[in-house]
Structure formats: structure tokens, C-alpha cells
Write a protein that holds these residues in place. Structure first.
Motif, short mmCIF file in Angstrom:
data_model
loop_
_atom_site.label_atom_id
_atom_site.label_comp_id
_atom_site.label_asym_id
_atom_site.label_seq_id
_atom_site.Cartn_x
_atom_site.Cartn_y
_atom_site.Cartn_z
N THR A 124 -28.88 104.64 15.45
CA THR A 124 -29.34 106.03 15.43
C THR A 124 -30.67 106.03 16.18
O THR A 124 -31.57 105.27 15.84
CB THR A 124 -29.58 106.48 13.97
N LYS A 179 -29.33 110.64 18.88
CA LYS A 179 -27.98 110.04 18.94
C LYS A 179 -27.66 109.45 17.58
O LYS A 179 -28.45 108.66 17.04
CB LYS A 179 -27.97 108.93 20.01
N ASP A 180 -26.50 109.85 17.01
CA ASP A 180 -26.16 109.30 15.70
C ASP A 180 -25.36 108.00 15.86
O ASP A 180 -25.08 107.57 16.98
CB ASP A 180 -25.44 110.34 14.83
N ALA A 181 -25.02 107.39 14.71
CA ALA A 181 -24.38 106.07 14.74
C ALA A 181 -23.04 106.08 15.47
O ALA A 181 -22.61 105.05 16.00
CB ALA A 181 -24.19 105.57 13.31
N SER A 182 -22.37 107.24 15.53
CA SER A 182 -21.08 107.29 16.20
C SER A 182 -21.24 107.47 17.71
O SER A 182 -20.26 107.47 18.45
CB SER A 182 -20.24 108.43 15.63
N GLY A 183 -22.45 107.67 18.17
CA GLY A 183 -22.71 107.80 19.60
C GLY A 183 -22.85 109.25 20.06
O GLY A 183 -23.05 109.51 21.25
N LYS A 184 -22.75 110.20 19.13
CA LYS A 184 -22.84 111.62 19.49
C LYS A 184 -24.30 111.97 19.79
O LYS A 184 -25.20 111.65 19.00
CB LYS A 184 -22.33 112.46 18.31
N ARG A 223 -22.04 102.68 10.05
CA ARG A 223 -21.03 103.29 10.90
C ARG A 223 -19.67 103.06 10.24
O ARG A 223 -19.25 101.92 10.06
CB ARG A 223 -21.09 102.60 12.27
N GLU A 224 -19.03 104.15 9.86
CA GLU A 224 -17.75 104.03 9.16
C GLU A 224 -16.68 103.49 10.11
O GLU A 224 -16.62 103.88 11.27
CB GLU A 224 -17.30 105.39 8.62
N VAL A 225 -15.88 102.59 9.59
CA VAL A 225 -14.75 102.09 10.36
C VAL A 225 -13.50 102.38 9.54
O VAL A 225 -13.39 101.90 8.40
CB VAL A 225 -14.88 100.56 10.62
N ASP A 234 -17.37 96.36 19.86
CA ASP A 234 -16.25 96.88 20.65
C ASP A 234 -15.32 95.76 21.10
O ASP A 234 -14.10 95.85 20.96
CB ASP A 234 -16.77 97.66 21.87
N GLY A 270 -24.25 101.10 13.39
CA GLY A 270 -24.42 101.79 14.66
C GLY A 270 -25.91 102.02 14.87
O GLY A 270 -26.73 101.71 14.00
#
Lengths: 198, 479
Positions: B269, B286-291, B329-331, B33, B267
């Protein structure tokens, strides 16, 4: 009881502090040191000295001697084709030193150094007195040039590796392009690393 | 209330440790981040200074390699090639020193998490580390030094190949690196080595069943044909190119390299579930995007014997489990392609020669079994230890039991972190355009294109080109 533990604590702290200091010891520049296994000053110096010894004991030199002539030599480029970033200048300077100290050849300044000298002469032409001014166009031209290359082969498996260096040098007659001497020097190093530490 | 004699001290200890660990956020995620935000300003020198200032917080002592790689790459993007060489060389030297594995660190990683081990870099990252060092040297027109980096990467790849053995899925070669080394060898006039390198590049792509970029295929055909290697041409199924490169006397070659887009990152998981005995069962993912997805179910009650005698009860205690694994984690990248316009030589489109997404996906896939094994051992050891601690602290009061158990679980959770360290500052793709230009100062207009072909970043630079020589020039659009 408290006193014993305090003494033990102080002892432990002292031991820890001993390991924190940096120790520098001066050693002779001629000594052989190998820390990483990479090409180092010892390799550079030994190769330069040995190759020059071989070069100056070859047939071409006796031909010059028979003619009562002192050859004028210049060190050209030493191409680094190895796998390591080797400071070629250290090596060429070692070669120059070995050549000069042999007393058997005359040695002229390298291309870069000559340019610096010419700048100085140009400056003298304007600023120095007539009596002390050095003239342009009076340089000694080299007859022979030493050129070469440093090559390497690496054989590695896990924590062990063997590095083989081959240094090739050639003495070339500048005017004719004839090669008067070809020499090589090989260095083989076996390097093993600790795979595990604590 | 009849409490267990050790419960008070244990509770205090657990609370203290929880406080201590509260600051232990996953550095890998924090770093992504912070650094992404800094790098997105395209002021790379400022971003490098920021990393130097925040080094202790963002990297700690176990990610020094990553720190050197990140700072070196930021300097490269900022065209401060000398500074980039300093940091990337430090990274190369450190990577060599990290060969030895510490027994203490390895054992600690089985109890805590993989972040306590020093970061050694992923195989493709080490190859690209040498590649970017070579780029720095090429940008400074030090082609001899670039060759040394290519040779070091070759030695590293030989070792990687040896370790991979017959594992077909493993990373064994890098077509991007091989193709660039062919360009370097050719620039030095070493056409035999160039032919060997381009052969390896195309062969590697064929083995992975990936398409060979047309420009690379044409280049391979020309090099192999010039070196009289018809068997290699047949083996690689290369066709003669329809056009011949126009290298006329008095011209030189410009190799324009575009560093485009952003590499995917890693990310975390994670899965965690808690069974509150005599209460509820809660599990979350929790997945790699934080969901996060959570669900709670009523838990079956305990038998009556669990409430009787012995001065303590299991009621209120928990059985808790958590594991965390890194995942891709896709960027999103806006820069998808590039075009180059050189005065007097026309406009040329770039061709992609490398993609870090494919490399990262392969790396994760290759290491999954080993990672899973380590995670299972770690989670099992930690869960057993936590259960033992909870059983020691058990009281007769279900509420106290619940608080003690949740404290212990929170403590154990803080330790479970996925190792998401990676060199995410790498570009998503490397694009190449080769242009034959008249000797002299070439004015290079470069543009990075988005999906729709629109220019997302452009730059114009003057580059000196010598007749009969190759000059490499680097542009980037890391967005």
C-alpha cells in the motif's frame, strides 16, 4: 600520485582475496571442538567412555568376575528425547567401541548386523564349500543389554542459553529383566551468541 | 539560459542512477506472481526446480531463508519428504544464525528500505517451519524426529512469549502447533506431554476468544481426563464428549492431515504526492491489490521574490513524498474442507485446526507501530535529502527545474519499497481427520471440498497401519 593509488588498489584487492579462500586444517579426532554449542562428536565420545568406565567398575561386574564368567553384552536402543537431531548411531558405536576395547566383556553384533550375518550364512549355505561354510544357529546370545536415552532441557533468554543434557543408561539382564546398573551423565553448556555484527 | 554550474553533472548523475534503479522492482511482489503461477500447476517438483533456477532474481542474497522455506515446502507438497527435510532444516539452521543483527544492514534499511535486511521470518512462520518439518518426519514414520521439531518450536515459542511480555495483542502461542504436538506425543506414548500440549492449545484459543473446534475439545477432554487433570478440564470449560473413540484390538489410528487453500499474501500500500511549485499538486494512493487512485489540484503560486535575482528560481521545483507499507492481500482459496474415506472405516469429515490468515493478520497488527516508526524515519530522511539535492541543482529555468526535480523524485521513489516478504506458499488451513482402521494396508480416499461441498481435488493412497500405532498421512490441495 597515480602510482600510489594503483598500489593501494592492488593491496586492497589482495586483502579482499585473502578472505575469499577456504582453509582446511586437519585436527585430531580426540580434540575437543565446540562450534555451535550443539551435541557433537566430543560429547558422544566422552559420554560413551565415561559411562562405560562407570558401568564396568560397578558391583555387577565383580559378581561375574567372582564366578569367572565373561558377560556377553549387546547395545540396544538409545532413545533420543532431546531437542536436537542427534545421530544415535554415532553414540551407540562409541559405546560399542568402548565396550570392546575394555576387554572385560564379550560383545555381540547388533540386531541389524546379525541380520546381515544371517544373510551371508544363508548365501554360504548355497554357494560356499562345505569346509569353509559357517553354520547357522551357532551365534552367541547376549546376556545383558545396554539401553538408554538422551534428554535435554534448554533455558534460553535472548542471546544466551544454557543447554543441559542428561544421558541415562541401564544395563538389563535379558532373561530376567533385572536392572544390574543404572548410570547417568550430565553435560551443561552455556552458549552465548553475538547480538550485533558489522 | 543561465544554469547552475553543477546542474549538468547532477542531471546526468540522476539520469544514470534512474536507469540503474529502473530494474529494482519489488522482488516480493514479483516472487508472488511467479511462484503462484508455478505452484498452481500442482507440479511441485518442477516449481522447486524453477525456484532454484531463478533464485538470484526472485530472492537475492537477503531472502535465503525464504528460498529454503519455499523450496522445502514445495517438496513437501510434492511428497518428496526427504528433500523437504534437507531444505527446511537448512532454513532452521539459517534462522538460528540470523540472530545477530548487522549494524550496517539496519542503518541501510533506514535510508533505503527494509528489503536490504536479511529476512528472518515471522514468528508464526518459524513455528510452522518446525511444524512442516515434523510433518515430513511423520510422513516418513519417523515420529521420534517429529518430536524433536516440536521441542525446538516450543523453545522458540518460549522466547517469543518472553519477548512479548504482557502485550496481550502479541503472538505468544500457537494452538495449531500445540494440538499437533499433542498428537505426536500421544503417538509416542508420552501421554503426560500430550496432555500438557493440548491444554496449551485450548488455553491459547480461549485467551484469544476463538472457538475451540469440537473435535479438538473432545480430544483435550479425553487426554486430560486420562491424565487425571480435572482442574485443567474445569479451567478450560471442557465438556465430556458424547462419543468415545473406538480403538479395538487389532486396529491402528490414521491421522489424515489436509493442507488446504492458499495463505493470504502481502501487498504494497503506497501513497505518493508531489507539489510542483507554481504548478499543480498531485497525489496518488495504491492499495494492496494494485488499484491506484490519483487526483490533481492547482497549486498556489510562489511569491514574486522567488523569481527575482540570485540566478535561480524555485519555480518548477517539486516537493515530493512517498511511503509504502505492507498490507494483507487476500488470495482466494477454492479448497475449504476435506473428507476422508477409508475402506472398512467409513467416511469422516476433516476439522480445521489452523488458519494462516488469522496468524498473518495478527503479525501485521503486532508489528504495525514499529513498522510505522521505521517508515516515518526513512521517509523523512529521504525527503530531506532529496530536497537538499534539488536545491543544489536549482536553475533559473522552471522547465529544467521541473525535469531535475522529477528525476530526483523518481530516484527516491525507486528506493521506497514495502517489505512484503513472507511465506505465502503455506496453506490457508490445516484440516485433521482421525480414523480408527484395521491393521494392514489402508486404502485412503481423500477429497478437498469447495464452498459448495463439491470435490475440487481428490487422491487415493495406500498406507500401512500397524495395530496399536498411529500413522500420519498428508494430502494437499493448494488452490
Amino acid at each position: 600520485m597515480i602510482r600510489v593509488s594503483r598500489v593501494a588498489g592492488i593491496l586492497m584487492m589482495s586483502l579482499m582475496m585473502v578472505g575469499c579462500g577456504k582453509k582446511v586444517t586437519r585436527i585430531s579426532s580426540d580434540s575437543t571442538t565446540d562450534l555451535s554449542g550443539r551435541w557433537n562428536d566430543t560429547d558422544s565420545r566422552l559420554v560413551a567412555e565415561e559411562m562405560l568406565r562407570d558401568c564396568l567398575n560397578s558391583a555387577w561386574y565383580y559378581t561375574y568376575q567372582a564366578q569367572k564368567k565373561t558377560p556377553t553384552v549387546i547395545v540396544g536402543s538409545v532413545k533420543n528425547k532431546s531437542h536436537e537431531h542427534i545421530d544415535a548411531e554415532t553414540f551407540t558405536k562409541d559405546m560399542e567401541r568402548a565396550l570392546t576395547n575394555s576387554g572385560k566383556v564379550e560383545f555381540v553384533a547388533s540386531k541389524g548386523e546379525r541380520e546381515e550375518l544371517r544373510d551371508e550364512k544363508a548365501d554360504q549355505a548355497t554357494n560356499a564349500s562345505v569346509e569353509t561354510r559357517k553354520q547357522a544357529g551357532e551365534e552367541s546370545g547376549a546376556e545383558l543389554m545396554l539401553i538408554g536415552s538422551i534428554n535435554s532441557i534448554v533455558d534460553k533468554e535472548g542471546s544466551k542459553s544454557v543447554v543441559f543434557y542428561q544421558i541415562n543408561m541401564e544395563l538389563v539382564q535379558i532373561e530376567s529383566g533385572r536392572k544390574l546398573w543404572i548410570g547417568d551423565k550430565k553435560i551443561k553448556k552455556y552458549i552465548s551468541k553475538n547480538a550485533v555484527t558489522f | 539560459m543561465a544554469s547552475h554550474p553543477r546542474s549538468g553533472a547532477a542531471l546526468a548523475g540522476a539520469a544514470f542512477l534512474s536507469l540503474l534503479l529502473a530494474g529494482c522492482a519489488n522482488r516480493g511482489l514479483t516472487r508472488f506472481d511467479s511462484i503462484s503461477k508455478q505452484a498452481s500447476t500442482q507440479d511441485y517438483a518442477a516449481a522447486a526446480r524453477f525456484l532454484a533456477k531463478e533464485r538470484a532474481t526472485l530472492y537475492g542474497s537477503q531472502s535465503t531463508l525464504l528460498y529454503y522455506m519455499d523450496v522445502g515446502l514445495l517438496y513437501h507438497y510434492g511428497a518428496a519428504y526427504d528433500s523437504s527435510i534437507v531444505y527446511l532444516t537448512r532454513a532452521v539452521n539459517l534462522q538460528d544464525e540470523l540472530y545477530a543483527r548487522s549494524v550496517t544492514n539496519e542503518a541501510a534499511s533506514l535510508l533505503v528500505n527494509d528489503n536490504v535486511r536479511p529476512y528472518r521470518g515471522r514468528s508464526y512462520e518459524i513455528v510452522w517451519l518446525h511444524l512442516f518439518l515434523a510433518f515430513d518426519y511423520l510422513a516418513l514414520d519417523r515420529t521420534d524426529d517429529a518430536r524433536i521439531e516440536m521441542r525446538q518450536a516450543e523453545i522458540f515459542l518460549n522466547e517469543v512469549k518472553r519477548k512479548a511480555g504482557s502485550d496481550g495483542k502479541a503472538y505468544r502461542d500457537d494452538p495449531t502447533f500445540r494440538a499437533f504436538s499433542a498428537l505426536v506425543y500421544e503417538a509416542l506414548g508420552e501421554r503426560d506431554d500430550a496432555a500438557i500440549a493440548i491444554y496449551a492449545a485450548v488455553k491459547s484459543l480461549r485467551q484469544r476468544k476463538q472457538p475451540v473446534p469440537p473435535g479438538m475439545a473432545a480430544y483435550a477432554w479425553r487426554l486430560l481426563d486420562a491424565e487425571d487433570r480435572p482442574d485443567d478440564i474445569r479451567e478450560l470449560d471442557l465438556q465430556p464428549p458424547s462419543t468415545k473413540p473406538a480403538r479395538t484390538p487389532g486396529t491402528g489410528e490414521l491421522v489424515v492431515v489436509g493442507e488446504l487453500g492458499r495463505s493470504p499474501a502481502l501487498g504494497e500500500t503506497s501513497f505518493w504526492g508531489t507539489w510542483v511549485r507554481d504548478g499543480v499538486m498531485v497525489y496518488s494512493y495504491k492499495d494492496a491489490s494494485g488499484k491506484v487512485v490519483s487526483q490533481a489540484l492547482p497549486a498556489p503560486g510562489l511569491p514574486a521574490s522567488a523569481y527575482q535575482g540570485r540566478g535561480s528560481t524555485r519555480s518548477g521545483t517539486t516537493l515530493h513524498i512517498k511511503w509504502a507499507m505492507p498490507s494483507l492481500r487476500e488470495v482466494p482459496s477454492r479448497s475449504q474442507g476435506m473428507q476422508v474415506n477409508v475402506e472398512g472405516a467409513g467416511t469422516v469429515a476433516g476439522e480445521t485446526w489452523g488458519d494462516t490468515r488469522a496468524l498473518l493478520a495478527q503479525d501485521l497488527d503486532e508489528g504495525r507501530t514499529a513498522l510505522l516508526t521505521r517508515t516515518v524515519i526513512r521517509v523523512a530522511a529521504r525527503t530531506l535529502a532529496a530536497e537538499k539535492a534539488k536545491s543544489e541543482m536549482q536553475t533559473s529555468n522552471p522547465i529544467v527545474n521541473l525535469l531535475l526535480s522529477l528525476g530526483t523524485d523518481a530516484l527516491a521513489d525507486q528506493l521506497e519499497q514495502a517489505d512484503v516478504r513472507m511465506w505465502f506458499l503455506l496453506p490457508r488451513a490445516l484440516s485433521v481427520a482421525r480414523v480408527s482402521v484395521p491393521a494392514g494396508a489402508a486404502s485412503v480416499q481423500w477429497g478437498a471440498q469447495g464452498d459448495d461441498g463439491r470435490i475440487v481435488r481428490s487422491e487415493t493412497r495406500e498406507t500401512p497401519v500397524k495395530a496399536g500405532k498411529t500413522r500420519f498421512v498428508f494430502f494437499n490441495s493448494i488452490k
